[in-house]
Write an enzyme that holds these catalytic residues in place. Structure first.
Site, PDB file in Angstrom:
ATOM      1  N   MET A  46      35.949  -8.655 -52.444  1.00 20.59           N
ATOM      2  CA  MET A  46      34.118  -8.788 -52.251  1.00 20.59           C
ATOM      3  C   MET A  46      33.542  -7.685 -53.114  1.00 20.59           C
ATOM      4  O   MET A  46      32.442  -7.566 -52.940  1.00 20.59           O
ATOM      5  CB  MET A  46      34.036  -9.014 -50.903  1.00 20.59           C
ATOM      6  CG  MET A  46      34.366 -10.018 -50.169  1.00 20.59           C
ATOM      7  SD  MET A  46      33.336 -10.625 -48.704  1.00 20.59           S
ATOM      8  CE  MET A  46      33.319  -9.332 -47.859  1.00 20.59           C
ATOM      9  N   ALA A  48      32.796  -3.817 -54.585  1.00 26.06           N
ATOM     10  CA  ALA A  48      32.295  -2.342 -53.865  1.00 26.06           C
ATOM     11  C   ALA A  48      33.879  -1.800 -53.571  1.00 26.06           C
ATOM     12  O   ALA A  48      34.197  -1.407 -52.814  1.00 26.06           O
ATOM     13  CB  ALA A  48      31.605  -2.422 -52.668  1.00 26.06           C
ATOM     14  N   HIS A  50      37.457  -0.047 -54.256  1.00 32.04           N
ATOM     15  CA  HIS A  50      38.005   1.418 -53.977  1.00 32.04           C
ATOM     16  C   HIS A  50      39.424   1.258 -54.171  1.00 32.04           C
ATOM     17  O   HIS A  50      40.143   0.460 -54.374  1.00 32.04           O
ATOM     18  CB  HIS A  50      37.772   1.847 -52.589  1.00 32.04           C
ATOM     19  CG  HIS A  50      38.092   0.815 -51.445  1.00 32.04           C
ATOM     20  ND1 HIS A  50      39.404   0.511 -51.020  1.00 32.04           N
ATOM     21  CD2 HIS A  50      37.232   0.039 -50.528  1.00 32.04           C
ATOM     22  CE1 HIS A  50      39.507  -0.414 -50.168  1.00 32.04           C
ATOM     23  NE2 HIS A  50      38.201  -0.609 -49.787  1.00 32.04           N
ATOM     24  N   HIS A  53      41.783  -1.665 -53.128  1.00 31.27           N
ATOM     25  CA  HIS A  53      41.850  -2.730 -54.112  1.00 31.27           C
ATOM     26  C   HIS A  53      42.418  -2.374 -55.275  1.00 31.27           C
ATOM     27  O   HIS A  53      43.294  -3.290 -55.630  1.00 31.27           O
ATOM     28  CB  HIS A  53      40.241  -3.076 -54.435  1.00 31.27           C
ATOM     29  CG  HIS A  53      39.450  -3.315 -53.282  1.00 31.27           C
ATOM     30  ND1 HIS A  53      38.360  -2.507 -52.817  1.00 31.27           N
ATOM     31  CD2 HIS A  53      39.191  -4.617 -52.665  1.00 31.27           C
ATOM     32  CE1 HIS A  53      37.703  -3.094 -51.984  1.00 31.27           C
ATOM     33  NE2 HIS A  53      38.170  -4.149 -51.555  1.00 31.27           N
ATOM     34  N   GLY A 163      45.510  -7.388 -48.829  1.00 26.10           N
ATOM     35  CA  GLY A 163      45.893  -6.122 -48.128  1.00 26.10           C
ATOM     36  C   GLY A 163      46.460  -6.053 -46.856  1.00 26.10           C
ATOM     37  O   GLY A 163      45.672  -6.928 -46.120  1.00 26.10           O
ATOM     38  N   GLU A 164      47.271  -5.458 -46.416  1.00 35.31           N
ATOM     39  CA  GLU A 164      47.711  -5.497 -44.845  1.00 35.31           C
ATOM     40  C   GLU A 164      46.531  -4.727 -43.852  1.00 35.31           C
ATOM     41  O   GLU A 164      46.556  -4.739 -42.776  1.00 35.31           O
ATOM     42  CB  GLU A 164      49.011  -4.595 -44.474  1.00 35.31           C
ATOM     43  CG  GLU A 164      50.171  -5.200 -45.065  1.00 35.31           C
ATOM     44  CD  GLU A 164      51.505  -4.654 -45.327  1.00 35.31           C
ATOM     45  OE1 GLU A 164      51.540  -3.417 -44.811  1.00 35.31           O
ATOM     46  OE2 GLU A 164      52.530  -5.376 -45.447  1.00 35.31           O
ATOM     47  N   ASP A 166      43.847  -5.938 -43.611  1.00 40.24           N
ATOM     48  CA  ASP A 166      43.248  -7.106 -42.846  1.00 40.24           C
ATOM     49  C   ASP A 166      44.624  -7.932 -42.535  1.00 40.24           C
ATOM     50  O   ASP A 166      44.809  -9.245 -43.100  1.00 40.24           O
ATOM     51  CB  ASP A 166      42.412  -7.804 -43.758  1.00 40.24           C
ATOM     52  CG  ASP A 166      41.172  -6.942 -44.213  1.00 40.24           C
ATOM     53  OD1 ASP A 166      40.136  -6.824 -43.405  1.00 40.24           O
ATOM     54  OD2 ASP A 166      41.234  -6.221 -45.446  1.00 40.24           O
ATOM     55  N   SER A 201      37.607   1.216 -46.969  1.00 32.80           N
ATOM     56  CA  SER A 201      37.049   0.100 -46.691  1.00 32.80           C
ATOM     57  C   SER A 201      35.522   0.219 -47.372  1.00 32.80           C
ATOM     58  O   SER A 201      34.926   1.210 -47.452  1.00 32.80           O
ATOM     59  CB  SER A 201      36.673  -0.249 -45.226  1.00 32.80           C
ATOM     60  OG  SER A 201      35.905  -0.997 -44.911  1.00 32.80           O
ATOM     61  N   SER A 202      35.239  -0.952 -47.911  1.00 28.68           N
ATOM     62  CA  SER A 202      33.891  -1.019 -48.929  1.00 28.68           C
ATOM     63  C   SER A 202      32.694  -0.623 -47.580  1.00 28.68           C
ATOM     64  O   SER A 202      31.535   0.065 -47.877  1.00 28.68           O
ATOM     65  CB  SER A 202      33.731  -2.280 -49.234  1.00 28.68           C
ATOM     66  OG  SER A 202      34.633  -2.669 -50.083  1.00 28.68           O
TER      67      SER A 202
HETATM   68  P1  AMP Z   1      37.443  -7.046 -49.277  1.00 28.70           P
HETATM   69  O1  AMP Z   1      36.819  -6.555 -50.696  1.00 28.70           O
HETATM   70  O2  AMP Z   1      37.199  -6.317 -48.229  1.00 28.70           O
HETATM   71  O3  AMP Z   1      37.515  -8.637 -48.900  1.00 28.70           O
HETATM   72  O4  AMP Z   1      39.162  -7.021 -49.523  1.00 28.70           O
HETATM   73  C1  AMP Z   1      39.649  -7.592 -50.620  1.00 28.70           C
HETATM   74  C2  AMP Z   1      41.199  -7.172 -50.529  1.00 28.70           C
HETATM   75  O5  AMP Z   1      41.383  -6.008 -50.476  1.00 28.70           O
HETATM   76  C3  AMP Z   1      41.941  -7.717 -49.025  1.00 28.70           C
HETATM   77  O6  AMP Z   1      43.282  -8.348 -49.483  1.00 28.70           O
HETATM   78  C4  AMP Z   1      42.099  -6.566 -48.413  1.00 28.70           C
HETATM   79  O7  AMP Z   1      42.768  -6.466 -47.555  1.00 28.70           O
HETATM   80  C5  AMP Z   1      42.383  -5.549 -49.341  1.00 28.70           C
HETATM   81  N1  AMP Z   1      41.914  -4.342 -48.736  1.00 28.70           N
HETATM   82  C6  AMP Z   1      40.835  -3.701 -48.375  1.00 28.70           C
HETATM   83  N2  AMP Z   1      40.734  -2.164 -47.895  1.00 28.70           N
HETATM   84  C7  AMP Z   1      42.202  -1.919 -48.366  1.00 28.70           C
HETATM   85  C8  AMP Z   1      42.959  -0.809 -48.164  1.00 28.70           C
HETATM   86  N3  AMP Z   1      42.166   0.329 -47.501  1.00 28.70           N
HETATM   87  N4  AMP Z   1      44.177  -0.633 -48.360  1.00 28.70           N
HETATM   88  C9  AMP Z   1      44.772  -2.115 -48.853  1.00 28.70           C
HETATM   89  N5  AMP Z   1      44.149  -3.137 -49.093  1.00 28.70           N
HETATM   90  C10 AMP Z   1      42.984  -3.096 -48.773  1.00 28.70           C
END
Ligand code: AMP
Length: 300
Positions: A46, A48, A50, A53, A163-164, A166, A201-202
């Site tokens: 989504m 933002a 880091h 990702h 990512g683990e 989530d 986390s974003s």
């Molecule tokens: P999001 O942008 O938050 O929807 O996350 C996109 C992907 O990145 C998802 O598969 C998340 O589980 C993964 N992700 C987010 N934060 C982390 C993290 N700190 N470590 C590993 N994977 C992550």
């Protein structure tokens, strides 16, 4: 429209990253790769972005010939009153960073491309979506399953990486892919943490300085709980001392703190841990919801 981000004249060697904003552009690039027999890895996000990702993008680049990253803030996984309007967005930086991490194609659908007028379909995964985040965010996993199903159909990757961090989401996606006979391999990527252990986390950008200090304690508590489980302390005692430690660390309340088996998220029964599990936690800290999890193996 497909445009070259780094070098508009570069051939399609995988050294330069393209962006696609329409399904036609996405498919043209991916169909060409498939005709060449190349494997495609996919990392949905989504934005933002880091290091959490980027680690998934690098993992994809190590296992596939080409890597696609999607950036789409999915309205269907936000309930009214949640942070859809204020969710952090920084597309220019995101694109530069994923190009650096060896992404070949950024898929940037708009909400209108993803859910055009007349859109009616949703995907729901039952049991594994219940409890934990599904209890306090009942809309959430339906929105995630729907958008990920669409994204996988759009990109048609060889494998997709989640990512683990989530962990429940990873299991929901695995279940959906199995149940719908989707021809894609789902891989998990390890949680990437800040130096004090806070899971990246974003949404960490929302934390005030004081909240950020408190937030660094969450992983310490669940890591300690995992240690206690591994030396044979009863699950119910581990949860009650963990709850106390979280409140003592300055978190105003706990959404959930639980010990669940890794295969199906069933709750670990009272007594000693007997099967591989994870400690799962969610807390609200000011306007920020934090989630984390930590693995615990049963005592041999
Ligand atoms: P999001 O942008 O938050 O929807 O996350 C996109 C992907 O990145 C998802 O598969 C998340 O589980 C993964 N992700 C987010 N934060 C982390 C993290 N700190 N470590 C590993 N994977 C992550």
């Amino acid at each position: 429209m497909t445009k070259q981000i780094i070098d508009p004249t570069a051939p399609e060697t995988g050294d330069s990253m393209k962006t696609a904003q329409t399904l036609a552009d996405l498919r043209a690039t991916i169909d060409a790769w498939r005709r060449q027999g190349l494997t495609v890895g996919f990392v949905p996000t989504m934005g933002a972005l880091h290091e959490g990702h980027f680690s998934l993008v690098r993992q994809s680049a190590e296992t596939a010939d080409r890597t696609v990253v999607s950036i789409f803030v999915n309205p269907k996984q936000f309930a009214p009153g949640e942070d859809l309007a204020t969710y952090p967005r920084n597309e220019a930086r995101d694109l530069a960073m994923i190009a650096e991490a060896s992404c070949n194609l950024a898929w940037l659908p708009t909400p209108e491309v993803m859910y055009p007028p007349g859109y009616q379909t949703s995907v729901s995964v039952s049991d594994v979506s219940q409890g934990l985040c599904g209890a306090s965010r009942p809309h959430f996993f339906g929105g995630v399953a729907t958008v990920v199903c669409k994204l996988l159909n759009q990109v048609r990757p060889t494998h997709a990486i989640f990512g683990e961090k989530d962990f429940q989401q990873l299991l929901v996606i695995r279940r959906m892919v199995r149940d719908l006979d989707m021809d894609v391999k789902i891989l998990g990527g390890p949680i990437v943490r800040e130096p004090d252990g806070l899971a990246m986390s974003s949404r960490n950008a929302y934390l005030s300085a004081e909240e950020r200090r408190i937030a660094g304690n969450l992983n310490r508590v669940i890591a300690e709980m995992a240690t206690q489980l591994e030396v044979g302390v009863a699950t119910e005692d581990v949860i009650s001392s963990g709850r106390k430690a979280i409140i003592d660390a300055g978190f105003p309340s706990i959404d959930y703190l639980d010990i669940r088996h890794v295969e199906d998220l069933s709750r670990a029964p009272a007594g000693r841990l007997l099967a591989e599990a994870r400690v799962f936690v969610a807390v609200q800290l000011g306007r920020t919801r934090l989630i984390d999890n930590w693995p615990a193996a049963p005592k041999p």
